[in-house]
Write an enzyme that holds these catalytic residues in place. Sequence first.
Site, PDB file in Angstrom:
ATOM      1  N   CYS A   1       0.938  -1.195  -0.081  1.00 37.16           N
ATOM      2  CA  CYS A   1      -0.183   0.082   0.128  1.00 37.16           C
ATOM      3  C   CYS A   1       0.908   1.221  -0.044  1.00 37.16           C
ATOM      4  O   CYS A   1       0.348   2.380  -0.163  1.00 37.16           O
ATOM      5  CB  CYS A   1      -0.984  -0.062   1.247  1.00 37.16           C
ATOM      6  SG  CYS A   1      -2.339  -1.182   0.908  1.00 37.16           S
TER       7      CYS A   1
ATOM      8  N   GLY B   1     -11.149 -12.955 -14.062  1.00 35.85           N
ATOM      9  CA  GLY B   1      -9.981 -11.833 -13.886  1.00 35.85           C
ATOM     10  C   GLY B   1      -9.505 -11.278 -15.158  1.00 35.85           C
ATOM     11  O   GLY B   1     -10.060 -11.677 -16.202  1.00 35.85           O
TER      12      GLY B   1
ATOM     13  N   ASP C   1     -11.731  -4.344   2.213  1.00 36.27           N
ATOM     14  CA  ASP C   1     -12.682  -3.332   2.048  1.00 36.27           C
ATOM     15  C   ASP C   1     -13.877  -3.666   2.039  1.00 36.27           C
ATOM     16  O   ASP C   1     -14.786  -2.763   2.318  1.00 36.27           O
ATOM     17  CB  ASP C   1     -12.283  -2.589   0.624  1.00 36.27           C
ATOM     18  CG  ASP C   1     -11.002  -1.621   0.609  1.00 36.27           C
ATOM     19  OD1 ASP C   1     -10.593  -1.356   1.723  1.00 36.27           O
ATOM     20  OD2 ASP C   1     -10.358  -1.613  -0.532  1.00 36.27           O
TER      21      ASP C   1
ATOM     22  N   ASP D   1     -14.323   6.674   1.086  1.00 32.28           N
ATOM     23  CA  ASP D   1     -14.720   5.332   1.876  1.00 32.28           C
ATOM     24  C   ASP D   1     -13.969   4.293   1.379  1.00 32.28           C
ATOM     25  O   ASP D   1     -13.301   4.423   0.099  1.00 32.28           O
ATOM     26  CB  ASP D   1     -16.206   5.355   1.878  1.00 32.28           C
ATOM     27  CG  ASP D   1     -16.686   4.971   3.454  1.00 32.28           C
ATOM     28  OD1 ASP D   1     -16.047   3.853   3.843  1.00 32.28           O
ATOM     29  OD2 ASP D   1     -17.399   5.495   3.651  1.00 32.28           O
ATOM     30  N   ASP D   2     -13.986   3.016   2.037  1.00 36.45           N
ATOM     31  CA  ASP D   2     -13.535   1.585   1.476  1.00 36.45           C
ATOM     32  C   ASP D   2     -13.878   1.121   0.314  1.00 36.45           C
ATOM     33  O   ASP D   2     -12.997   0.637  -0.388  1.00 36.45           O
ATOM     34  CB  ASP D   2     -13.191   1.057   2.679  1.00 36.45           C
ATOM     35  CG  ASP D   2     -12.535   1.696   4.062  1.00 36.45           C
ATOM     36  OD1 ASP D   2     -11.461   2.058   3.803  1.00 36.45           O
ATOM     37  OD2 ASP D   2     -13.311   1.580   4.988  1.00 36.45           O
TER      38      ASP D   2
END
Length: 345
Positions: free
Chosen positions: A15, A137, A89, A48-49
């Site tokens: 992160c 994906g 999240d 927000d997450d």
Amino acid sequence: MTEPRLTSLAHGGGCGCKLSPQVLRDILSAMPQAAAFSDLMVGTETSDDAAVWRLNDQQALVATTDFFMPVVDDPFDFGRIAATNALSDVYAMGGRPILALALVGMPVNVLSAETIGKILAGGASVCAEAGVPVAGGHSIDSVEPIYGLVALGLVRPDRVRTNRMARPGDVLILTKPLGVGVMSAAYKQGLLDAEGYAAMVASTTRLNRIGADLAEVDAVHALTDVTGFGLLGHALEMARGSGSGIQIDAGRVPLLAGVEALVRDGVRTGASSRNWASYGEGVDLPADLSDWRRDLLTDPQTSGGLLVSVAADQAEAVLAQVRAAGFEAAAIVGRVTEGAGVQVA
């Protein structure tokens, strides 16, 4: 073929790769608002997450994505950490994940198919632990290795927990200790021993599923996860979102074992300084706060813990619930106040 260390292929990791809070605010300020969509319960308004979309009176969809470059060299561990971080999240909104999609960017002429497969296997193992499939994906050939997930979850509309719901008088609980950024920097410098590495991986691969349980507790008013912007950055987002002030007691903030010694010896991340430069004007520090402690409060947390805003009379009960769920280092670290911004005591 002889492969390089994963971390050597990336200019940053975990992160700590995130854009700085100020840069992100500048970019998002030009984005059109989505207020016209009545079923969009949570968008980008308060950082927000995850996004939340009301499906019906009983269900809302939580949608998020997160990906980054390697924070460790072991491919399986890298996959586990990235997947745990992405699923966090969903939990931070009070949801339970139902489905994941993999996001994969790899330098295919540098890394073997076996190594890339181990990264995906690590992510899939965490999703299996969370009870969700990796159902698809997308992959690209990339200069730097990148891995993460799109994560989808469900939550009852009346149980959504956001960073804008904190109330003055609430007590703040942090569920995981700080120091992942410092440890990852020490790892890259060859200064992290085996015990420290094990502690870092254990923290970053612990699912924040307690968030879904806490959302069922009426006394829990707000949740957010502490990741790339550090504790102070995410606390400031909560303060701004809820129109309140937040006070953090620096001495009560839990730290991973060995982190204080590392940061006192000068180990820190560039992202910690960028974070402070981005939002320091919104934080009031005591004159005698040491630089090393400030660096820990702004330290980017890869797959960090949850910051929980809970009614004061239920704080000890909620803390006991969090610790019983395996977050033994969880601690009360502050409170929500009238006013604005973040004050460190």
